[in-house]
Enzyme design. Structure first.
Site, PDB file in Angstrom:
ATOM      1  N   TYR A  58      25.310 -12.232  41.373  1.00 41.71           N
ATOM      2  CA  TYR A  58      26.517 -13.058  41.478  1.00 41.71           C
ATOM      3  C   TYR A  58      26.536 -14.128  40.411  1.00 41.71           C
ATOM      4  O   TYR A  58      25.523 -14.381  39.747  1.00 41.71           O
ATOM      5  CB  TYR A  58      26.638 -13.667  42.879  1.00 41.71           C
ATOM      6  CG  TYR A  58      25.733 -14.853  43.144  1.00 41.71           C
ATOM      7  CD1 TYR A  58      24.366 -14.700  43.348  1.00 41.71           C
ATOM      8  CD2 TYR A  58      26.249 -16.144  43.181  1.00 41.71           C
ATOM      9  CE1 TYR A  58      23.547 -15.794  43.582  1.00 41.71           C
ATOM     10  CE2 TYR A  58      25.442 -17.243  43.418  1.00 41.71           C
ATOM     11  CZ  TYR A  58      24.096 -17.062  43.625  1.00 41.71           C
ATOM     12  OH  TYR A  58      23.286 -18.146  43.849  1.00 41.71           O
ATOM     13  N   ARG A  77      24.276 -14.316  31.408  1.00 40.28           N
ATOM     14  CA  ARG A  77      23.318 -14.274  32.527  1.00 40.28           C
ATOM     15  C   ARG A  77      23.668 -13.150  33.500  1.00 40.28           C
ATOM     16  O   ARG A  77      22.779 -12.471  34.019  1.00 40.28           O
ATOM     17  CB  ARG A  77      23.301 -15.624  33.243  1.00 40.28           C
ATOM     18  CG  ARG A  77      22.282 -15.683  34.374  1.00 40.28           C
ATOM     19  CD  ARG A  77      22.146 -17.071  34.953  1.00 40.28           C
ATOM     20  NE  ARG A  77      23.378 -17.502  35.596  1.00 40.28           N
ATOM     21  CZ  ARG A  77      23.570 -18.733  36.092  1.00 40.28           C
ATOM     22  NH1 ARG A  77      22.616 -19.648  36.006  1.00 40.28           N
ATOM     23  NH2 ARG A  77      24.713 -19.039  36.669  1.00 40.28           N
ATOM     24  N   ARG A 128      21.599   5.101  54.437  1.00 41.32           N
ATOM     25  CA  ARG A 128      20.865   3.882  54.096  1.00 41.32           C
ATOM     26  C   ARG A 128      19.470   4.270  53.621  1.00 41.32           C
ATOM     27  O   ARG A 128      18.649   4.735  54.404  1.00 41.32           O
ATOM     28  CB  ARG A 128      20.764   2.955  55.315  1.00 41.32           C
ATOM     29  CG  ARG A 128      20.020   1.669  55.011  1.00 41.32           C
ATOM     30  CD  ARG A 128      19.809   0.804  56.246  1.00 41.32           C
ATOM     31  NE  ARG A 128      18.998  -0.364  55.917  1.00 41.32           N
ATOM     32  CZ  ARG A 128      17.667  -0.368  55.853  1.00 41.32           C
ATOM     33  NH1 ARG A 128      16.972   0.734  56.122  1.00 41.32           N
ATOM     34  NH2 ARG A 128      17.007  -1.471  55.533  1.00 41.32           N
ATOM     35  N   HIS A 146      16.321   2.962  50.643  1.00 44.70           N
ATOM     36  CA  HIS A 146      15.979   1.886  49.716  1.00 44.70           C
ATOM     37  C   HIS A 146      16.219   2.304  48.272  1.00 44.70           C
ATOM     38  O   HIS A 146      16.723   1.522  47.468  1.00 44.70           O
ATOM     39  CB  HIS A 146      14.511   1.474  49.887  1.00 44.70           C
ATOM     40  CG  HIS A 146      14.263   0.680  51.138  1.00 44.70           C
ATOM     41  ND1 HIS A 146      14.532   1.167  52.392  1.00 44.70           N
ATOM     42  CD2 HIS A 146      13.793  -0.575  51.324  1.00 44.70           C
ATOM     43  CE1 HIS A 146      14.228   0.251  53.303  1.00 44.70           C
ATOM     44  NE2 HIS A 146      13.779  -0.816  52.673  1.00 44.70           N
ATOM     45  N   LYS A 164      19.765 -13.856  39.254  1.00 44.60           N
ATOM     46  CA  LYS A 164      20.746 -14.496  40.159  1.00 44.60           C
ATOM     47  C   LYS A 164      21.203 -13.459  41.180  1.00 44.60           C
ATOM     48  O   LYS A 164      22.338 -12.966  41.165  1.00 44.60           O
ATOM     49  CB  LYS A 164      21.915 -15.094  39.378  1.00 44.60           C
ATOM     50  CG  LYS A 164      22.685 -16.156  40.173  1.00 44.60           C
ATOM     51  CD  LYS A 164      23.569 -16.985  39.279  1.00 44.60           C
ATOM     52  CE  LYS A 164      24.519 -17.897  40.043  1.00 44.60           C
ATOM     53  NZ  LYS A 164      23.892 -18.976  40.804  1.00 44.60           N
ATOM     54  N   GLU A 168      12.260 -25.674  41.026  1.00 44.72           N
ATOM     55  CA  GLU A 168      13.663 -26.101  40.988  1.00 44.72           C
ATOM     56  C   GLU A 168      14.013 -26.585  42.390  1.00 44.72           C
ATOM     57  O   GLU A 168      13.131 -26.964  43.153  1.00 44.72           O
ATOM     58  CB  GLU A 168      14.559 -24.946  40.505  1.00 44.72           C
ATOM     59  CG  GLU A 168      14.428 -23.684  41.327  1.00 44.72           C
ATOM     60  CD  GLU A 168      15.348 -22.560  40.842  1.00 44.72           C
ATOM     61  OE1 GLU A 168      16.314 -22.820  40.105  1.00 44.72           O
ATOM     62  OE2 GLU A 168      15.095 -21.405  41.244  1.00 44.72           O
TER      63      GLU A 168
HETATM   64  C1  LIG Z   1      18.378 -21.564  42.741  1.00 45.35           C
HETATM   65  C2  LIG Z   1      19.331 -22.151  41.769  1.00 45.35           C
HETATM   66  N1  LIG Z   1      18.851 -22.795  40.698  1.00 45.35           N
HETATM   67  C3  LIG Z   1      19.675 -23.346  39.783  1.00 45.35           C
HETATM   68  C4  LIG Z   1      21.061 -23.287  39.929  1.00 45.35           C
HETATM   69  C5  LIG Z   1      21.958 -23.905  38.894  1.00 45.35           C
HETATM   70  O1  LIG Z   1      22.549 -22.920  38.086  1.00 45.35           O
HETATM   71  P1  LIG Z   1      23.915 -23.186  37.329  1.00 45.35           P
HETATM   72  O2  LIG Z   1      23.733 -24.432  36.546  1.00 45.35           O
HETATM   73  O3  LIG Z   1      24.081 -21.992  36.467  1.00 45.35           O
HETATM   74  O4  LIG Z   1      24.977 -23.325  38.368  1.00 45.35           O
HETATM   75  C6  LIG Z   1      21.599 -22.614  41.024  1.00 45.35           C
HETATM   76  C7  LIG Z   1      23.057 -22.502  41.185  1.00 45.35           C
HETATM   77  O5  LIG Z   1      23.566 -21.893  42.071  1.00 45.35           O
HETATM   78  C8  LIG Z   1      20.717 -22.017  41.965  1.00 45.35           C
HETATM   79  O6  LIG Z   1      21.194 -21.367  43.041  1.00 45.35           O
END
Ligand SMILES: Cc1ncc(COP(=O)(O)O)c(C=O)c1O
Length: 287
Positions: free
Chosen positions: A32, A51, A100, A102, A149, A182
């Protein structure tokens, strides 16, 4: 009424339906993006698309939706939804299969879904107009592929709840060696003196577009030393300022961590300068 885009058609969000056999639903098997826009102008578009492509490649989803088509869909969605201050949520999954299993199906047809949601007007670095974040901390228990992501966000959701359950709004995550990775839904910046630092990218962090843009903007326009470096738990607790970054927040100040004040417990001057610069330069090179 919000207009969404689902598999080639623009429809009312409330009418958008997908099969329970979609692998996004069954396995969280998808990628996403969240892209902010203000008055119809998308922020960081090419970084978000790059990305997205890299995430799709990493998990082996091939789609016929190229950059130009996606950009047209986004512009169309913004126009149809009033072109105010809108975030675009885009999700591409590996699609629907009637068994279903994997393993990837032989010839999947990816599902593509996008819709818009209202986001606040961004502001320059004015402490009276921004959230003062109180955050908790936790050991980062997510998987080894946090650079993707992925829509499989249960690890992040549970870490967000670590913070929420202790009365905070976010959670700073530390790896097994007590190094900052993070936050549950943001990247993190730390300030000590005139130095602004953020942890270097690897598999344990998402390469935030806002992080990337902030590094470029601060390196081009500020007087501060800007570093990508590992930050220990002690360094975070000893910092003068700590900030969150994400597409819908831009840079926002943290004022307390686990109940302990950051600096003097108020948004700091370097955050204020950084968000003011971000506000001035968010469209430079990044559209
Ligand atoms: C785990 C995580 N880290 C960092 C970010 C920040 O990413 P961005 O600056 O691309 O929104 C997000 C944004 O959703 C996130 O979910």
């Amino acid at each position: 009424m919000t207009i969404a885009f689902l598999n080639g058609a623009f429809i009312a969000l409330e009418d958008a339906k997908i099969s329970p056999m979609d692998r996004g639903f069954l396995f969280g098997d998808g990628i996403y993006e969240v892209i902010p826009s203000y008055g119809g102008r998308l922020v960081g578009l090419h970084l978000h698309l790059a990305r997205l492509e890299s995430g799709l490649r990493d998990i082996g989803i091939e789609t016929s939706w190229g950059r130009a088509e996606l950009t047209n869909i986004f512009q169309d969605l913004l126009t149809r939804n009033g072109a105010g201050n809108l975030g675009i949520y885009l999700q591409i999954t590996r699609g629907v299969t009637m068994t279903r299993q994997h393993a990837f199906p032989a010839q999947p047809t990816p599902t593509i879904f996008a819709y818009t949601f209202e986001i606040p007007q961004p502001v320059p670095g004015d402490p009276s107009k921004v959230t003062h974040w109180q955050v908790a901390t936790a050991q980062d228990m997510r998987w080894q592929r946090c650079h993707i992501k992925s829509t499989s966000l249960l690890g992040n959701v549970l870490h967000m709840m670590d913070g929420v359950n202790s009365g905070a709004g976010e959670t700073l995550l530390f790896d097994d060696c007590d190094q900052l990775t993070e936050a549950a839904a943001c990247n993190v910046f730390v300030v000590k003196g005139e130095t602004v630092s953020t942890p270097p990218l690897d598999r344990h962090k998402l390469a935030g577009v806002t992080r990337d843009m902030a590094l470029v903007i601060l390196r081009e326009h500020s007087e501060f030393t800007v570093r990508e470096e590992h930050l220990s738990r002690d360094a975070v607790f000893d910092a003068d300022e700590v900030w969150l970054s994400s597409s819908t927040k831009e840079l926002e100040p943290i004022v307390s961590i686990d109940g302990q004040s950051v600096g003097n417990g108020a948004p700091g001057p370097i955050w204020s300068r950084a968000q003011t610069l971000f506000d001035e330069h968010r469209f430079d090179h990044f559209e």
